[in-house]
Design a protein around this motif. Structure first.
Motif, PDB file in Angstrom:
ATOM      1  N   THR A  34     -15.623  14.874  -1.632  1.00  0.00           N
ATOM      2  CA  THR A  34     -14.371  15.135  -2.337  1.00  0.00           C
ATOM      3  C   THR A  34     -13.401  13.991  -2.117  1.00  0.00           C
ATOM      4  O   THR A  34     -13.618  13.111  -1.285  1.00  0.00           O
ATOM      5  N   TRP A  35     -12.313  13.986  -2.903  1.00  0.00           N
ATOM      6  CA  TRP A  35     -11.263  12.991  -2.755  1.00  0.00           C
ATOM      7  C   TRP A  35     -10.022  13.651  -2.167  1.00  0.00           C
ATOM      8  O   TRP A  35      -9.649  14.737  -2.577  1.00  0.00           O
ATOM      9  N   VAL A  36      -9.402  12.983  -1.205  1.00  0.00           N
ATOM     10  CA  VAL A  36      -8.177  13.469  -0.576  1.00  0.00           C
ATOM     11  C   VAL A  36      -7.056  12.481  -0.891  1.00  0.00           C
ATOM     12  O   VAL A  36      -7.232  11.264  -0.733  1.00  0.00           O
ATOM     13  N   GLU A  37      -5.934  12.992  -1.345  1.00  0.00           N
ATOM     14  CA  GLU A  37      -4.809  12.121  -1.678  1.00  0.00           C
ATOM     15  C   GLU A  37      -4.197  11.529  -0.416  1.00  0.00           C
ATOM     16  O   GLU A  37      -4.111  12.196   0.614  1.00  0.00           O
ATOM     17  N   ALA A  38      -3.772  10.279  -0.528  1.00  0.00           N
ATOM     18  CA  ALA A  38      -3.146   9.588   0.598  1.00  0.00           C
ATOM     19  C   ALA A  38      -2.064   8.661   0.053  1.00  0.00           C
ATOM     20  O   ALA A  38      -2.313   7.926  -0.908  1.00  0.00           O
ATOM     21  N   PRO A  39      -0.877   8.674   0.640  1.00  0.00           N
ATOM     22  CA  PRO A  39       0.196   7.812   0.136  1.00  0.00           C
ATOM     23  C   PRO A  39       0.052   6.367   0.608  1.00  0.00           C
ATOM     24  O   PRO A  39      -0.401   6.096   1.721  1.00  0.00           O
ATOM     25  N   VAL A  40       0.444   5.442  -0.265  1.00  0.00           N
ATOM     26  CA  VAL A  40       0.611   4.051   0.127  1.00  0.00           C
ATOM     27  C   VAL A  40       1.931   3.976   0.883  1.00  0.00           C
ATOM     28  O   VAL A  40       2.921   4.580   0.476  1.00  0.00           O
ATOM     29  N   ILE A  41       1.944   3.265   2.001  1.00  0.00           N
ATOM     30  CA  ILE A  41       3.147   3.232   2.842  1.00  0.00           C
ATOM     31  C   ILE A  41       3.553   1.791   3.139  1.00  0.00           C
ATOM     32  O   ILE A  41       2.742   0.870   3.054  1.00  0.00           O
ATOM     33  N   GLY A  42       4.811   1.617   3.504  1.00  0.00           N
ATOM     34  CA  GLY A  42       5.297   0.298   3.870  1.00  0.00           C
ATOM     35  C   GLY A  42       5.353  -0.644   2.680  1.00  0.00           C
ATOM     36  O   GLY A  42       5.138  -0.261   1.531  1.00  0.00           O
ATOM     37  N   ALA A  43       5.645  -1.902   2.964  1.00  0.00           N
ATOM     38  CA  ALA A  43       5.722  -2.914   1.908  1.00  0.00           C
ATOM     39  C   ALA A  43       4.338  -3.467   1.636  1.00  0.00           C
ATOM     40  O   ALA A  43       3.617  -3.840   2.557  1.00  0.00           O
ATOM     41  N   GLY A  44       3.963  -3.520   0.357  1.00  0.00           N
ATOM     42  CA  GLY A  44       2.693  -4.144   0.013  1.00  0.00           C
ATOM     43  C   GLY A  44       2.769  -5.639   0.252  1.00  0.00           C
ATOM     44  O   GLY A  44       3.829  -6.253   0.088  1.00  0.00           O
ATOM     45  N   SER A  45       1.664  -6.244   0.648  1.00  0.00           N
ATOM     46  CA  SER A  45       1.659  -7.682   0.890  1.00  0.00           C
ATOM     47  C   SER A  45       0.690  -8.362  -0.074  1.00  0.00           C
ATOM     48  O   SER A  45       0.098  -7.732  -0.945  1.00  0.00           O
ATOM     49  N   MET A  46       0.515  -9.658   0.111  1.00  0.00           N
ATOM     50  CA  MET A  46      -0.320 -10.422  -0.807  1.00  0.00           C
ATOM     51  C   MET A  46      -1.766  -9.945  -0.818  1.00  0.00           C
ATOM     52  O   MET A  46      -2.397  -9.878  -1.878  1.00  0.00           O
ATOM     53  N   ASP A  47      -2.289  -9.588   0.356  1.00  0.00           N
ATOM     54  CA  ASP A  47      -3.715  -9.293   0.463  1.00  0.00           C
ATOM     55  C   ASP A  47      -4.049  -7.906   0.995  1.00  0.00           C
ATOM     56  O   ASP A  47      -5.228  -7.606   1.193  1.00  0.00           O
ATOM     57  N   GLN A  48      -3.057  -7.082   1.266  1.00  0.00           N
ATOM     58  CA  GLN A  48      -3.387  -5.762   1.798  1.00  0.00           C
ATOM     59  C   GLN A  48      -2.257  -4.761   1.583  1.00  0.00           C
ATOM     60  O   GLN A  48      -1.099  -5.121   1.432  1.00  0.00           O
ATOM     61  N   ILE A  49      -2.671  -3.498   1.567  1.00  0.00           N
ATOM     62  CA  ILE A  49      -1.718  -2.393   1.553  1.00  0.00           C
ATOM     63  C   ILE A  49      -2.076  -1.480   2.717  1.00  0.00           C
ATOM     64  O   ILE A  49      -3.209  -1.492   3.219  1.00  0.00           O
ATOM     65  N   ALA A  50      -1.105  -0.686   3.148  1.00  0.00           N
ATOM     66  CA  ALA A  50      -1.334   0.308   4.198  1.00  0.00           C
ATOM     67  C   ALA A  50      -1.329   1.693   3.563  1.00  0.00           C
ATOM     68  O   ALA A  50      -0.552   1.977   2.659  1.00  0.00           O
ATOM     69  N   VAL A  51      -2.240   2.535   4.041  1.00  0.00           N
ATOM     70  CA  VAL A  51      -2.409   3.879   3.502  1.00  0.00           C
ATOM     71  C   VAL A  51      -2.345   4.878   4.652  1.00  0.00           C
ATOM     72  O   VAL A  51      -2.962   4.672   5.703  1.00  0.00           O
ATOM     73  N   ASP A  52      -1.581   5.954   4.464  1.00  0.00           N
ATOM     74  CA  ASP A  52      -1.480   7.012   5.474  1.00  0.00           C
ATOM     75  C   ASP A  52      -2.679   7.946   5.320  1.00  0.00           C
ATOM     76  O   ASP A  52      -2.782   8.698   4.356  1.00  0.00           O
ATOM     77  N   LEU A  53      -3.589   7.890   6.285  1.00  0.00           N
ATOM     78  CA  LEU A  53      -4.828   8.679   6.239  1.00  0.00           C
ATOM     79  C   LEU A  53      -4.722   9.983   7.011  1.00  0.00           C
ATOM     80  O   LEU A  53      -5.715  10.689   7.186  1.00  0.00           O
TER      81      LEU A  53
END
Length: 201
Positions: free
Chosen positions: A129-148
């Protein structure tokens, strides 16, 4: 009037004209966004040919978590420490950023900061299944952070190598292409056009 040369095609229809009515078809039409199955969201007056209901979105974008960490309450993530963990949280780094065409939030020209709170969602695969997770913090050139954190213990190794769906083909998903684009002030076709060759297909 000017005569058309023999065999010259008559063309005036983009995707949205083509799906609206046959009278716009003439000798040929140009299918742009329709190849992705997203054109159903298109005509301004809501009129479309019945066959358009058979279109199914096909565009999705996925990567894997490259690093996952358990953070204590009070820890911050991203440039400017804009996101603060209110409770102990699991955060994953996903190797995609604005250099890959993943959109940034609109900026306020007065403050040079995002004009709104982060509202983007991704989905993380947990078993079948798929679980929703928010993108957090400032996105950068090569990566994003996700709250798992919502996936919790169901993710092995705190989510390391978990599959992350950045953009979904499912119209009901919170990260459907149309919603991701709208949340960042874009149109879905602009979102797709900005994904460069460096992103694996």
């Amino acid at each position: 009037g000017t005569r058309r040369p023999p065999g010259c095609g008559v063309h005036s229809a983009s995707t949205f004209a083509a799906i609206r009515h046959e009278r716009f078809h003439h000798g040929m039409v140009r299918m742009g966004l329709a190849w992705t199955g997203l054109a159903f969201d298109g005509t301004r007056d809501g009129r479309f040919l019945p066959a358009v209901r058979d279109l199914r979105p096909v565009f999705s974008w996925r990567r894997r978590v490259m690093q996952a960490r358990r953070l204590p309450a009070g820890a911050t993530v991203g440039y400017g420490s804009r996101w603060v963990a209110r409770v102990p949280s699991t955060v994953g780094l996903v190797p995609v950023g604005y250099a890959d065409g993943y959109p940034l939030l609109p900026m306020d020209p007065r403050t040079l900061r995002p004009a709104q709170a982060e509202r983007r969602q991704v989905r993380v695969r947990v078993a079948d299944t798929w679980v929703e997770a928010p993108v957090i913090g400032a996105g950068s050139m090569d990566q994003i952070a996700v709250d798992l954190t919502a996936a919790g213990e169901r993710l092995p190794d705190h989510g390391l190598h978990a599959e992350v769906e950045l953009v979904s083909a499912a119209p009901e998903a919170p990260n459907h292409a149309v919603r991701v684009a709208a949340a960042t002030g874009q149109h879905a076709y602009a979102l797709m056009c900005r994904i460069p060759p460096r992103v694996p297909r």
